[in-house]
Design an enzyme around this catalytic site. Sequence first.
Site, mmCIF file in Angstrom:
data_model
loop_
_atom_site.group_PDB
_atom_site.id
_atom_site.type_symbol
_atom_site.label_atom_id
_atom_site.label_comp_id
_atom_site.label_asym_id
_atom_site.label_seq_id
_atom_site.Cartn_x
_atom_site.Cartn_y
_atom_site.Cartn_z
ATOM 1 N N LEU A 138 21.068 -18.837 -10.689
ATOM 2 C CA LEU A 138 20.134 -18.515 -9.618
ATOM 3 C C LEU A 138 20.705 -17.316 -8.870
ATOM 4 O O LEU A 138 21.936 -17.184 -8.747
ATOM 5 C CB LEU A 138 19.974 -19.690 -8.641
ATOM 6 N N ASP A 139 19.841 -16.443 -8.391
ATOM 7 C CA ASP A 139 20.314 -15.311 -7.609
ATOM 8 C C ASP A 139 21.069 -15.793 -6.373
ATOM 9 O O ASP A 139 20.852 -16.918 -5.901
ATOM 10 C CB ASP A 139 19.141 -14.431 -7.178
ATOM 11 N N LYS A 140 21.906 -14.936 -5.841
ATOM 12 C CA LYS A 140 22.749 -15.287 -4.694
ATOM 13 C C LYS A 140 21.954 -15.961 -3.575
ATOM 14 O O LYS A 140 22.380 -16.996 -3.039
ATOM 15 C CB LYS A 140 23.430 -14.022 -4.150
ATOM 16 N N THR A 142 18.793 -17.212 -3.728
ATOM 17 C CA THR A 142 17.811 -18.217 -4.145
ATOM 18 C C THR A 142 18.470 -19.583 -4.043
ATOM 19 O O THR A 142 19.616 -19.760 -4.471
ATOM 20 C CB THR A 142 17.338 -17.968 -5.587
ATOM 21 N N ARG A 237 10.792 -12.798 -9.028
ATOM 22 C CA ARG A 237 10.728 -11.703 -8.060
ATOM 23 C C ARG A 237 10.052 -10.475 -8.669
ATOM 24 O O ARG A 237 9.207 -9.829 -8.042
ATOM 25 C CB ARG A 237 12.133 -11.372 -7.559
#
Length: 324
Positions: A138-140, A142, A237
């Site tokens: 997961l992105d930082k 998210t 995104r």
Amino acid sequence: MTKQIKLAEIVPDHLFGKRLDQVLAEMFPDYSRSRIKEWILADWVQINGQLCNTPREKLLGGESVLIQAELPDDERFEAEPIELNIVYEDEHIMVINKPAGLVVHPGAGNADGTLLNALLHHCPSIAEVPRAGIVHRLDKDTTGLMVIAKTIPAQTHLVEAMQEREITREYEAICHGTMTAGGTVDEPIGRHPTKRTHMAVTSSGRPAVTHYRVMEKFRAHTRLRLRLETGRTHQIRVHMTYINYPLVGDPVYAGRPRPPRKADEALLTVLRGFKRQALHAAMLRLAHPITSEILEWHAPIPDDMVQLTLALREDTEIHGLDFA
């Protein structure tokens, strides 16, 4: 640095007629099919004492297999006592609810303080699993659910399940713009042609499919439920930006904030203060990699997204949906 491994077995008779890569994948389940194929093509596999570099070659059963291969030594990272929100754990897997701000894997600018460092502290034996058992990211900024493999066999099965689209991941998000209905974005994603840290829809990218449906409409925003078929970097995104509904707070893809007309100061304050993409991995469903039991987890919406939703709902109640 690399480490040497040596595997020697006799091909079982019940694998008669199967291809070499299929046979080896069944005989050595601790290793992924893609890795086994790499070994075959690298001339690291012998059948009855002879090199065999053809993955599609058929075997009869009873052959002797010898694999002498090299595995890259994973870079050694430090264990750190970082608190984890563990939703589920057994001897094979772990499911966590990741907070915003936690980077998943060490990299440029994030040498420590990551989820990987936390996993090494919580479960030291996970150091023997590639990438400390991290199967997807997961992105930082998210939030939400991630599954971690604690053993190599569990990781091998989870990676293959992910590739076969057998793991269900659903997200909640809040985007700019009022959607009229849900839909699907089926567009390839790859590196942005000029901004190398960004991703973009591009004909040279890898296939990417995102399904979305409307959960709630506001004056100038929409709350969404999304399901991934693929797991490309920044997929939700990028896809939402591509169809002109970028996520609230996205520092990379959303551009400048777009509050509704005549929004009161309370809503403006919430929107200005929302400094991350409004995206949360809310549901995860998979077959357990060892027992095959179907498991499902849900993570509550984080407080910042709850407050954003309440502010948008109040603004809509005051002004009405048609007042943009």
